[in-house]
Design a protein around this motif. Structure first.
Motif, PDB file in Angstrom:
ATOM      1  N   GLN A 198       0.815  -1.218   0.000  1.00 20.22           N
ATOM      2  CA  GLN A 198       0.000   0.000   0.000  1.00 20.22           C
ATOM      3  C   GLN A 198       0.844   1.261   0.000  1.00 20.22           C
ATOM      4  O   GLN A 198       0.312   2.369   0.004  1.00 20.22           O
ATOM      5  CB  GLN A 198      -0.929   0.008   1.226  1.00 20.22           C
ATOM      6  N   SER A 199       2.185   1.111   0.013  1.00 19.00           N
ATOM      7  CA  SER A 199       3.074   2.271   0.129  1.00 19.00           C
ATOM      8  C   SER A 199       3.177   3.019  -1.192  1.00 19.00           C
ATOM      9  O   SER A 199       3.070   2.440  -2.273  1.00 19.00           O
ATOM     10  CB  SER A 199       4.470   1.817   0.565  1.00 19.00           C
ATOM     11  N   ASP A 200       3.390   4.351  -1.073  1.00 18.61           N
ATOM     12  CA  ASP A 200       3.662   5.184  -2.251  1.00 18.61           C
ATOM     13  C   ASP A 200       5.151   5.542  -2.330  1.00 18.61           C
ATOM     14  O   ASP A 200       5.549   6.305  -3.217  1.00 18.61           O
ATOM     15  CB  ASP A 200       2.835   6.476  -2.202  1.00 18.61           C
ATOM     16  N   GLN A 201       5.949   5.013  -1.399  1.00 16.67           N
ATOM     17  CA  GLN A 201       7.393   5.239  -1.446  1.00 16.67           C
ATOM     18  C   GLN A 201       7.982   4.196  -2.388  1.00 16.67           C
ATOM     19  O   GLN A 201       8.534   3.174  -1.964  1.00 16.67           O
ATOM     20  CB  GLN A 201       7.987   5.118  -0.033  1.00 16.67           C
ATOM     21  N   TRP A 202       7.862   4.477  -3.699  1.00 19.21           N
ATOM     22  CA  TRP A 202       8.077   3.426  -4.690  1.00 19.21           C
ATOM     23  C   TRP A 202       9.483   2.837  -4.620  1.00 19.21           C
ATOM     24  O   TRP A 202       9.649   1.615  -4.641  1.00 19.21           O
ATOM     25  CB  TRP A 202       7.793   3.989  -6.082  1.00 19.21           C
ATOM     26  N   ARG A 203      10.496   3.681  -4.559  1.00 20.96           N
ATOM     27  CA  ARG A 203      11.864   3.169  -4.563  1.00 20.96           C
ATOM     28  C   ARG A 203      12.169   2.392  -3.287  1.00 20.96           C
ATOM     29  O   ARG A 203      12.633   1.242  -3.329  1.00 20.96           O
ATOM     30  CB  ARG A 203      12.854   4.324  -4.727  1.00 20.96           C
ATOM     31  N   ALA A 204      11.904   3.011  -2.123  1.00 20.71           N
ATOM     32  CA  ALA A 204      12.236   2.380  -0.843  1.00 20.71           C
ATOM     33  C   ALA A 204      11.438   1.091  -0.647  1.00 20.71           C
ATOM     34  O   ALA A 204      11.981   0.065  -0.224  1.00 20.71           O
ATOM     35  CB  ALA A 204      11.969   3.353   0.302  1.00 20.71           C
ATOM     36  N   PHE A 230       1.793  -4.494  -5.330  1.00 24.05           N
ATOM     37  CA  PHE A 230       2.661  -3.305  -5.305  1.00 24.05           C
ATOM     38  C   PHE A 230       3.169  -2.985  -6.704  1.00 24.05           C
ATOM     39  O   PHE A 230       3.156  -1.828  -7.132  1.00 24.05           O
ATOM     40  CB  PHE A 230       3.841  -3.546  -4.362  1.00 24.05           C
ATOM     41  N   SER A 231       3.628  -4.009  -7.422  1.00 26.05           N
ATOM     42  CA  SER A 231       4.146  -3.791  -8.774  1.00 26.05           C
ATOM     43  C   SER A 231       3.071  -3.217  -9.685  1.00 26.05           C
ATOM     44  O   SER A 231       3.345  -2.318 -10.501  1.00 26.05           O
ATOM     45  CB  SER A 231       4.668  -5.106  -9.354  1.00 26.05           C
ATOM     46  N   LYS A 274       3.323   0.392 -11.369  1.00 31.34           N
ATOM     47  CA  LYS A 274       3.242   0.518 -12.823  1.00 31.34           C
ATOM     48  C   LYS A 274       2.151   1.509 -13.220  1.00 31.34           C
ATOM     49  O   LYS A 274       2.358   2.360 -14.094  1.00 31.34           O
ATOM     50  CB  LYS A 274       2.957  -0.861 -13.428  1.00 31.34           C
ATOM     51  N   ALA A 275       0.996   1.424 -12.543  1.00 29.72           N
ATOM     52  CA  ALA A 275      -0.108   2.352 -12.836  1.00 29.72           C
ATOM     53  C   ALA A 275       0.290   3.784 -12.488  1.00 29.72           C
ATOM     54  O   ALA A 275      -0.036   4.730 -13.217  1.00 29.72           O
ATOM     55  CB  ALA A 275      -1.362   1.936 -12.059  1.00 29.72           C
ATOM     56  N   HIS A 276       1.007   3.936 -11.359  1.00 30.77           N
ATOM     57  CA  HIS A 276       1.431   5.286 -10.940  1.00 30.77           C
ATOM     58  C   HIS A 276       2.342   5.915 -11.981  1.00 30.77           C
ATOM     59  O   HIS A 276       2.144   7.077 -12.384  1.00 30.77           O
ATOM     60  CB  HIS A 276       2.154   5.203  -9.595  1.00 30.77           C
TER      61      HIS A 276
END
Length: 409
Positions: free
Chosen positions: A137-143, A180-181, A185-187
């Motif tokens: 559910q995180s938006d911290q994509w890299r971390a 998450f993936s 991808k959608a983001h």
């Protein structure tokens, strides 16, 4: 016949071993003396002692499996039960029985250890699944992406559970990573779409900015450039490979316009600075008319000054209030002199002023009498109230008397 505490050889060469259940035949010996027969089978016994000792050490000091240990015990027990040795066979059976108990205890200990390890592995995998589901559910994509990859490596290092449990937990873990993936991808797809839209918007803004760059309609064009800048900021960022180029073109178009405007304004400022110098000289000339002693001459002189003033162009905006204020001060002084002259020569106004003064004087005298009466009666509250009213009337009277003096009386 020869014998020792654990065995004997009879006259036929038959060798016996003594046990708790009586004598048991060990074997037959015809090749030599009875002593040699006993020594041979005693060596057989010592061999069993050595083998049992070695097995005890292996069970105690190595990770020999319970299955292999039990097989070795059974093999030695068969040799002991075959009675092909002379010695304390019951002692050997006791040691083997004790060894069985040790192996069983070790088996149970390992079983419990495996159960603990399984519980720990289950708990560890459940924790990994829980964290993965939170990261999904995180938006911290890299971390979050890096952490999920680290969780996979951790999972691979943990022992497997029973197939059903392991598959269920892996399914949840894998589903969280996939979720998450999919969101990531959608983001980034949405971000790409937004950046493409920003690129199209900024290209339109650049085209308009470049079209305006040679405008000489300074005020409206400068205002439009400010609007374009606000639209630029609101558009968001385009793709990295386009953003810098678009900005350089947009900024360059503005620079062309504002450089031209600055050049024109510099010339205008120089002209207005000269105008300011001329108007300051006229203001100084007008101020020499003060104070007004000859109204008619002052009025004529000021009219001349004002005509020359109006013929001069604009002055810098920040200097305008001060220099115009100096002229207005002289103009007000002339107007006030005119009003005073008019009042002085106007009998009707004088009569009105005298009448007003008389009325106010009567009111003041009356209030003073009422205050004295209230004080005499001890009504200080009424007296204080009347004194406040007296202050107001007295102020009006003073003003009226001043106006009357302007009429020369």
């Amino acid at each position: 016949m020869s014998s020792d505490p654990w065995g004997r050889v009879d006259e036929t060469g038959t060798v016996y071993v003594r046990t708790a259940d009586g004598e048991k035949v060990v074997g037959s010996w015809q090749a030599g003396s009875p002593e040699e027969a006993l020594a041979y089978f005693e060596r057989k016994y010592e061999g069993l002692v050595v083998e049992i000792g070695l097995l005890e050490k292996r069970v105690r000091t190595t990770d020999l499996s319970a299955k292999d240990a039990q097989a070795a015990i059974d093999h030695l027990r068969e040799q002991v039960d075959a009675h092909h040795a002379v010695g304390d066979l019951e002692a050997l059976r006791g040691r083997l029985d004790k060894l069985v108990a040790t192996v069983e205890a070790r088996r149970e200990e390992r079983k419990q250890q495996r159960a603990r390890q399984s519980d720990e592995a289950r708990k560890a995998k459940e924790d990994l699944v829980t964290e993965a589901e939170q990261l999904a559910q995180s938006d911290q994509w890299r971390a979050a992406g890096e952490r999920l990859r680290a969780l996979v490596d951790t999972w691979k290092g943990l022992p497997r559970l029973d197939r059903k449990s392991d598959d269920e937990l892996w399914h949840r873990f894998s589903h969280a990573r996939s979720a998450f993936s999919k969101r990531r991808k959608a983001h980034f797809a949405q971000l790409d779409a937004q950046r493409e839209e920003a690129r199209r918007t900024k290209e339109r803004l650049v085209a308009e900015a470049e079209a305006l760059s040679d405008s000489t309609d300074w005020g409206p064009t400068a205002a439009r450039y400010r609007e374009l800048m606000a639209e630029w900021k609101a558009a968001g960022r385009a793709q990295r490979e386009h953003e810098d180029d678009l900005w350089n073109r947009f900024r360059g178009a503005q620079d062309v316009f504002f450089a031209a405007r600055s050049s024109v304004f510099a010339e205008r400022d120089a002209e207005q600075s000269e105008n300011l110098k001329l108007k300051e000289e006229l203001a100084e000339e007008a101020e020499k008319l003060l104070p007004i002693t000859d109204l008619k001459a002052s009025r004529a002189a000021f009219r001349s000054i004002n005509e020359r003033w109006e013929a001069i162009g604009h002055v810098p905006r920040d200097a305008r209030p001060k220099v115009e204020g100096r002229m207005h001060a002289v103009e007000r002084a002339i107007q006030e002199a005119e009003e005073a002259e008019w009042r002085r020569t106007n009998p009707e106004a004088r009569a009105r002023a005298e009448g007003l003064t008389g009325q106010l004087q009567a009111a003041v005298d009356k209030l003073r009498a009422q205050i004295e009466q209230a004080r005499a009666q001890g009504n200080n509250a009424r007296a204080d109230k009347l004194e406040k009213e007296l202050e107001g009337r007295q102020a009006l009277l003073d003003q009226a008397l001043k106006g009357l003096q302007e009429f020369g009386g």
